[in-house]
Design an enzyme around this catalytic site. Structure first.
Site, PDB file in Angstrom:
ATOM      1  N   CYS A  85       0.825  -1.208   0.000  1.00 26.37           N
ATOM      2  CA  CYS A  85       0.000   0.000   0.000  1.00 26.37           C
ATOM      3  C   CYS A  85       0.864   1.265   0.000  1.00 26.37           C
ATOM      4  O   CYS A  85       1.581   1.508  -0.957  1.00 26.37           O
ATOM      5  CB  CYS A  85      -0.991  -0.032   1.162  1.00 26.37           C
ATOM      6  SG  CYS A  85      -2.327   1.174   0.991  1.00 26.37           S
ATOM      7  N   HIS A 195      -3.822  -5.089   0.082  1.00 22.09           N
ATOM      8  CA  HIS A 195      -3.391  -5.548   1.409  1.00 22.09           C
ATOM      9  C   HIS A 195      -3.425  -7.072   1.460  1.00 22.09           C
ATOM     10  O   HIS A 195      -4.472  -7.642   1.765  1.00 22.09           O
ATOM     11  CB  HIS A 195      -4.302  -4.960   2.488  1.00 22.09           C
ATOM     12  CG  HIS A 195      -4.107  -3.493   2.676  1.00 22.09           C
ATOM     13  ND1 HIS A 195      -3.180  -2.981   3.557  1.00 22.09           N
ATOM     14  CD2 HIS A 195      -4.671  -2.431   2.063  1.00 22.09           C
ATOM     15  CE1 HIS A 195      -3.213  -1.660   3.501  1.00 22.09           C
ATOM     16  NE2 HIS A 195      -4.098  -1.301   2.595  1.00 22.09           N
ATOM     17  N   GLU A 197      -2.371  -8.924   3.701  1.00 23.40           N
ATOM     18  CA  GLU A 197      -2.682  -9.351   5.076  1.00 23.40           C
ATOM     19  C   GLU A 197      -4.173  -9.309   5.364  1.00 23.40           C
ATOM     20  O   GLU A 197      -4.621  -9.782   6.410  1.00 23.40           O
ATOM     21  CB  GLU A 197      -1.900  -8.494   6.084  1.00 23.40           C
ATOM     22  CG  GLU A 197      -2.433  -7.089   6.331  1.00 23.40           C
ATOM     23  CD  GLU A 197      -2.075  -6.061   5.254  1.00 23.40           C
ATOM     24  OE1 GLU A 197      -1.583  -6.464   4.175  1.00 23.40           O
ATOM     25  OE2 GLU A 197      -2.305  -4.862   5.501  1.00 23.40           O
TER      26      GLU A 197
END
Lengths: 218, 254
Positions: A85, A195, A197
């Protein structure tokens, strides 16, 4: 003497890095994942994850305040490196967000999505930030895409996107109003706008590929 | 193909336990937030929203351990709302593992919290929740304190104002429809979704899968939130996505 980190997650005080660390621990329970703001820990780590949220100007300032910019530059030269990001955007030379300089590790610009180009599918307005699950199309093979299908969905939330100056650095594209660079790759550096994650199985697969990556393309 | 419309199950949490009788078959503990979150994650939920309805002050902090536990195992975006009064509350929730924090009554009482939190943590993690009720004159009024207090504010103008204050997303609930199972308030949803340039999540009133599709196609919502239709095992998130896909709506599958 503390064992050096297998993976250093660079913490420059801009928000919660727990999710990034937890996701890395989830895919590599045997590895030592360290969230750190110490330049030495970043320098000695086997691989480096460079996340980020918030405004680019604030991120660059906090990075400088903590003396981390040099360590991040060095890591991006020398070891498997994953930008996420804002951590992708900061690799470039300049951002329209606050008209600030980035780290200049990769040539190119960070631009804002133009609100005037609204062409939503079901009527209504174009929404910025680009928020939600969108499809990622790798433009060339890379070890980090291993096991992922073309067009796999990842979670995005951003209002700015990168425009690499060199086509060779384009790693993947995603369509939001137009096609933009959702991933870039250059030698040992890989960076994504989404993202991983927060991208469930697809994201964990990409992180799993990163923790095993030798830092070479092909 | 492009950005998918999101389906967001919402869980009410009281003192660390999920309430409102979630009744999944096969759950050992129907009140365990982690187990329920895992279940929704497996079903393909695009995000999860936790609404902290804990009334007692002493038990307030329990939502933090819930979020920590869920965020360690479930790798999709998590939004937490309820009881956010100051910027420090936002920080605590983000540090516990929330990706977004939803601000409702405090946004009205003290709008500076929205701009300060957005400035400090980024707009992407600040959701403003708006509870709106028909005003009998073709418009909608903002209510606070769980729908008890009228504010005199026009919901559409308020949404625009919150966008200008730095909100990154609007969670829009129709008080008139909430709990009715008669579907979203589509004129309200559409009025707000078309007025702001940030994503809008429709909430309140979902009773079947077509209601979700209506919220997107007619209400122009970017995401749809529902509680009871998922909690009672009536429909799975997969069922919802299959239905939306049949209506030509782009969703994340597989």
């Amino acid at each position: 003497m503390v064992a050096s980190a297998d993976i250093a997650v660079v913490d420059y005080g801009m928000g919660n890095l727990r999710s990034v660390a937890k996701a890395l621990e989830h895919v590599a329970p045997q590895l030592n994942v360290v969230v750190t703001s110490e330049p030495d820990v970043v320098a000695q780590a086997g691989r480096v994850v460079f996340p980020g949220v918030g405004a680019m100007g604030d991120c660059m300032r906090e990075l400088a305040v903590r003396g981390l910019a040099g360590a991040v530059r060095e890591a991006a030269r020398s070891k498997p490196f994953l930008g996420i990001c804002l951590g992708m955007q900061m690799l470039f030379e300049h951002s329209e967000e606050g008209d600030v300089a980035g780290l200049g590790i990769l040539p190119g610009q960070v631009r804002r999505f133009p609100e005037s180009l609204a062409v939503p599918e079901h009527g209504g307005r174009l929404k910025i930030p680009h928020m939600g699950w969108n499809q990622v199309y790798p433009v060339r093979p890379h070890p980090l895409w291993c096991g992922l299908t073309d067009g796999a969905r990842f979670y995005f939330v951003h209002s700015y996107y990168v425009e690499p100056a060199q086509d060779a650095h384009l790693g993947a594209t995603t369509d939001y109003v137009f096609s933009f660079a959702s991933a870039v790759a250059a030698d040992n550096v890989f960076a994504v706008q989404f993202h991983p994650e927060k991208s469930q199985q697809a994201g964990l697969a990409l992180l799993g590929n990163f923790v095993e990556w030798n830092g070479k393309i092909v | 193909m492009g950005l998918a419309k999101r389906i967001i199950p919402c869980l009410d949490v009281n003192a660390g336990r999920v309430v409102k009788g979630v009744s999944f078959v096969g759950l050992r503990d129907a009140g365990d937030p982690v187990e329920i979150a895992r279940r929704y994650d497996r079903e393909g939920a695009d995000e999860l929203t936790f609404l902290d309805i804990t009334a007692s002050v002493e038990q307030r902090g329990m939502i933090l351990s819930v979020i920590e536990a869920v965020a360690s195992e479930v790798f999709i975006p998590l939004t937490v709302g309820g009881g956010v009064r100051e910027v420090a509350d936002v920080r605590r929730l983000l540090n516990a593992g929330a990706d977004k924090v939803s601000i409702n009554t405090t946004a009205v009482v003290n709008p500076g919290v929205v701009s300060e939190a957005a400035g400090r943590f980024g707009s992407q993690c600040i959701v403003v929740a708006i509870d709106a009720k028909e005003n009998g004159r073709g418009g909608w009024e903002v209510y606070t304190h769980g729908g008890r207090n009228a504010t005199g504010l026009d919901a559409v103008a308020w949404a625009e104002h919150m966008e200008s204050m730095g909100a990154g997303e609007i969670l829009l609930t129709s008080i008139d429809r909430d709990g009715t199972r008669n579907g979203f308030n589509l004129p309200l949803t559409r009025a707000v979704a078309d007025a702001v340039g940030i994503p809008v999540i429709a909430s309140g009133g979902v009773g079947n899968l077509q209601h979700l599709a209506d919220g997107i196609l007619q209400g122009h919502a970017d995401a749809v939130l529902a509680a009871s239709i998922f909690h009672f095992g009536e429909y799975s998130v997969q069922d919802a996505k299959a239905w939306l896909q049949q209506q030509g709506i782009e969703v994340r599958t597989g």
